[in-house]
Design an enzyme around this catalytic site. Structure first.
Site, mmCIF file in Angstrom:
data_model
loop_
_atom_site.group_PDB
_atom_site.id
_atom_site.type_symbol
_atom_site.label_atom_id
_atom_site.label_comp_id
_atom_site.label_asym_id
_atom_site.label_seq_id
_atom_site.Cartn_x
_atom_site.Cartn_y
_atom_site.Cartn_z
ATOM 1 N N ASN A 11 0.849 -1.199 0.000
ATOM 2 C CA ASN A 11 0.000 0.000 0.000
ATOM 3 C C ASN A 11 0.875 1.236 0.000
ATOM 4 O O ASN A 11 1.936 1.230 0.632
ATOM 5 C CB ASN A 11 -0.858 0.102 1.275
ATOM 6 C CG ASN A 11 -1.804 -1.064 1.442
ATOM 7 O OD1 ASN A 11 -2.342 -1.588 0.470
ATOM 8 N ND2 ASN A 11 -2.021 -1.464 2.683
ATOM 9 N N GLU A 139 -4.187 -8.982 4.331
ATOM 10 C CA GLU A 139 -4.625 -7.846 3.505
ATOM 11 C C GLU A 139 -4.765 -8.228 2.035
ATOM 12 O O GLU A 139 -4.895 -7.337 1.182
ATOM 13 C CB GLU A 139 -3.636 -6.674 3.647
ATOM 14 C CG GLU A 139 -3.889 -5.848 4.892
ATOM 15 C CD GLU A 139 -3.025 -4.608 5.016
ATOM 16 O OE1 GLU A 139 -3.389 -3.719 5.795
ATOM 17 O OE2 GLU A 139 -1.975 -4.535 4.346
ATOM 18 N N LEU A 224 2.225 -8.104 22.523
ATOM 19 C CA LEU A 224 1.602 -7.368 23.627
ATOM 20 C C LEU A 224 2.051 -5.913 23.680
ATOM 21 O O LEU A 224 2.102 -5.308 24.754
ATOM 22 C CB LEU A 224 1.926 -8.071 24.955
ATOM 23 C CG LEU A 224 1.476 -9.538 25.073
ATOM 24 C CD1 LEU A 224 1.986 -10.156 26.361
ATOM 25 C CD2 LEU A 224 -0.040 -9.641 25.006
ATOM 26 N N GLY A 228 5.881 -6.451 25.320
ATOM 27 C CA GLY A 228 6.700 -7.486 24.681
ATOM 28 C C GLY A 228 5.823 -8.512 23.990
ATOM 29 O O GLY A 228 4.887 -8.155 23.271
ATOM 30 N N ALA A 252 3.125 -0.160 11.957
ATOM 31 C CA ALA A 252 4.028 -1.193 11.435
ATOM 32 C C ALA A 252 4.945 -1.826 12.478
ATOM 33 O O ALA A 252 5.821 -2.616 12.112
ATOM 34 C CB ALA A 252 4.864 -0.669 10.255
ATOM 35 N N ALA A 253 4.730 -1.536 13.766
ATOM 36 C CA ALA A 253 5.567 -2.195 14.783
ATOM 37 C C ALA A 253 5.368 -3.716 14.706
ATOM 38 O O ALA A 253 6.325 -4.495 14.814
ATOM 39 C CB ALA A 253 5.216 -1.686 16.173
ATOM 40 N N GLY A 254 4.120 -4.123 14.495
ATOM 41 C CA GLY A 254 3.836 -5.564 14.364
ATOM 42 C C GLY A 254 4.511 -6.155 13.128
ATOM 43 O O GLY A 254 4.945 -7.310 13.128
ATOM 44 N N ASP A 255 4.598 -5.357 12.063
ATOM 45 C CA ASP A 255 5.251 -5.848 10.837
ATOM 46 C C ASP A 255 6.750 -6.050 11.080
ATOM 47 O O ASP A 255 7.340 -7.031 10.630
ATOM 48 C CB ASP A 255 5.047 -4.842 9.691
ATOM 49 C CG ASP A 255 3.575 -4.674 9.342
ATOM 50 O OD1 ASP A 255 2.806 -5.633 9.560
ATOM 51 O OD2 ASP A 255 3.195 -3.588 8.868
ATOM 52 N N ARG A 288 10.316 5.866 15.651
ATOM 53 C CA ARG A 288 10.450 6.608 14.387
ATOM 54 C C ARG A 288 9.107 6.713 13.682
ATOM 55 O O ARG A 288 8.244 5.856 13.875
ATOM 56 C CB ARG A 288 11.407 5.851 13.451
ATOM 57 C CG ARG A 288 12.777 5.795 14.036
ATOM 58 C CD ARG A 288 13.556 4.709 13.394
ATOM 59 N NE ARG A 288 14.761 4.526 14.164
ATOM 60 C CZ ARG A 288 15.669 3.612 13.914
ATOM 61 N NH1 ARG A 288 15.515 2.787 12.914
ATOM 62 N NH2 ARG A 288 16.728 3.517 14.670
ATOM 63 N N GLY A 290 6.500 6.531 10.520
ATOM 64 C CA GLY A 290 6.283 5.816 9.270
ATOM 65 C C GLY A 290 6.351 4.316 9.427
ATOM 66 O O GLY A 290 6.508 3.782 10.535
HETATM 67 O O1 RIB Z 1 0.834 -2.425 9.553
HETATM 68 C C1 RIB Z 1 0.910 -1.114 9.063
HETATM 69 C C2 RIB Z 1 0.379 -1.055 7.667
HETATM 70 O O2 RIB Z 1 -1.001 -1.322 7.690
HETATM 71 C C3 RIB Z 1 0.506 0.288 6.999
HETATM 72 O O3 RIB Z 1 1.740 0.467 6.351
HETATM 73 C C4 RIB Z 1 -0.687 0.310 6.050
HETATM 74 O O4 RIB Z 1 -0.351 0.283 4.715
HETATM 75 C C5 RIB Z 1 -1.548 -0.888 6.468
HETATM 76 O O5 RIB Z 1 -1.410 -1.929 5.601
#
Ligand code: RIB
Length: 307
Positions: A11, A139, A224, A228, A252-255, A288, A290
């Site tokens: 995205n 997604e 969590l 953690g 995006a912390a989970g990513d 940070r 983004g």
């Molecule tokens: O996990 C964060 C992401 O969720 C964002 O970058 C956004 O694009 C959505 O997919």
């Protein structure tokens, strides 16, 4: 080097930094605006490559400027993008508010992501060569995610599913049976086990994690946030605390957590060690702004351990 294959969304994030998240019907004045590559799939691919993983991505973008920019950003981190197909139409976008507290709210309009088809898996079979870990999220169409999980599992890869965004329904058995590691956050874990979305106390998190293990995945790792993660395996549960940081943006912390987990496992770290690596990487990312722009480099995560 063992490879990580990410199957998922790309995205363009359209972000407004605001004093707080507006309520329905309200207009507020924002503080800052930017667009930057995001998408749960692409974020995980980018972050894994930045942490030193060998990464291939499978997904779809539109034939537009956003699509070209997103592909280029993945390539700049060293990701293989032969599996990212450009098709006629618009790329996926995510409209994001980031509040001063670090919290966010996100609306995703799937665009080309909605057209990632089960046939795309076999079409890009070469991307799966030497795949040790497959990383999936929710997604892109569920049928495709299920096909990808089964395809990767049959080829001996470890399959990690990040059930985000939380589905409004139970996940198909065929998918859960192909998943080795399920990585929900608290809200997603509650929803997947049939409860209303909620923050969970330690006892509830463990009970729900065990319930989710019963659906197929051998391991559940519950994210969590600032606490953690909770690693739930057959022989018990382990809480892995996060280092304390001041959160600027939790997007995006989970990513980043999932990316680091995949990198750790592709390097044959023990699960507990890979979870420690993942909480450190995720903690750094929330300091940070983004999504992909917040992903830490390997050296930073290593130095953070020393600090
Ligand atoms: O996990 C964060 C992401 O969720 C964002 O970058 C956004 O694009 C959505 O997919």
């Amino acid at each position: 080097m063992a490879k990580i294959v990410v199957i998922g969304s790309l995205n363009m994030d359209v972000v407004a930094v605001t004093p707080r998240i507006p309520v329905a019907g309200e207009t507020i004045i924002g503080l800052k605006f930017f667009t930057a590559p995001g998408g749960k799939g692409a974020n995980q691919a980018y972050a894994a490559a930045k942490l030193g993983g060998k990464v291939g991505m499978l997904g779809r973008v539109g034939d537009d400027d956003f699509g070209r920019a997103m592909r280029q950003n993945l390539e700049s981190a060293g990701c293989e993008t032969s599996g990212v197909r450009a098709i006629a139409g618009a790329s996926g976008v995510a409209l994001i508010f980031v509040a001063g507290s670090g919290e966010n709210s996100i609306v995703v309009v799937g665009g080309a992501n909605d057209r990632l088809a089960p046939e795309d898996i076999a079409r890009h079979a070469a991307v799966f060569d030497e795949c040790a870990v497959a990383l999936l999220q929710l997604e892109t169409p569920l049928q495709t995610i299920t096909a990808a999980a089964r395809y990767a599992k049959e080829r001996g890869a470890k399959v990690i599913l990040d059930p985000a965004p939380a589905p409004g329904h139970a996940l198909p058995q065929a998918l859960l049976q192909a998943v080795d590691i399920l990585t929900p956050n608290e809200t997603e874990a509650a929803i997947l086990s049939g409860l209303p979305p909620a923050r969970l106390n330690a006892g509830e998190a463990e009970t729900i994690g065990k319930k989710l293990r019963g659906l197929g995945p051998a391991t559940v790792i519950m994210k969590l946030g600032e606490q953690g993660c909770l690693l739930i395996e057959q022989d018990g549960s382990t809480l892995i605390p996060s280092p304390k940081v001041t959160a600027l943006d939790t997007t995006a912390a989970g990513d980043v957590f999932n990316a680091a987990l995949a990198v750790g496992l592709s390097e044959k770290m023990e699960l507990v060690e890979a979870c420690r690596f993942a909480v450190r990487a995720a903690a750094l990312s929330v300091t940070r702004l983004g999504a992909q722009s917040a992903a830490p480099a390997r050296a930073e995560v290593n130095a953070f351990r020393a600090g």
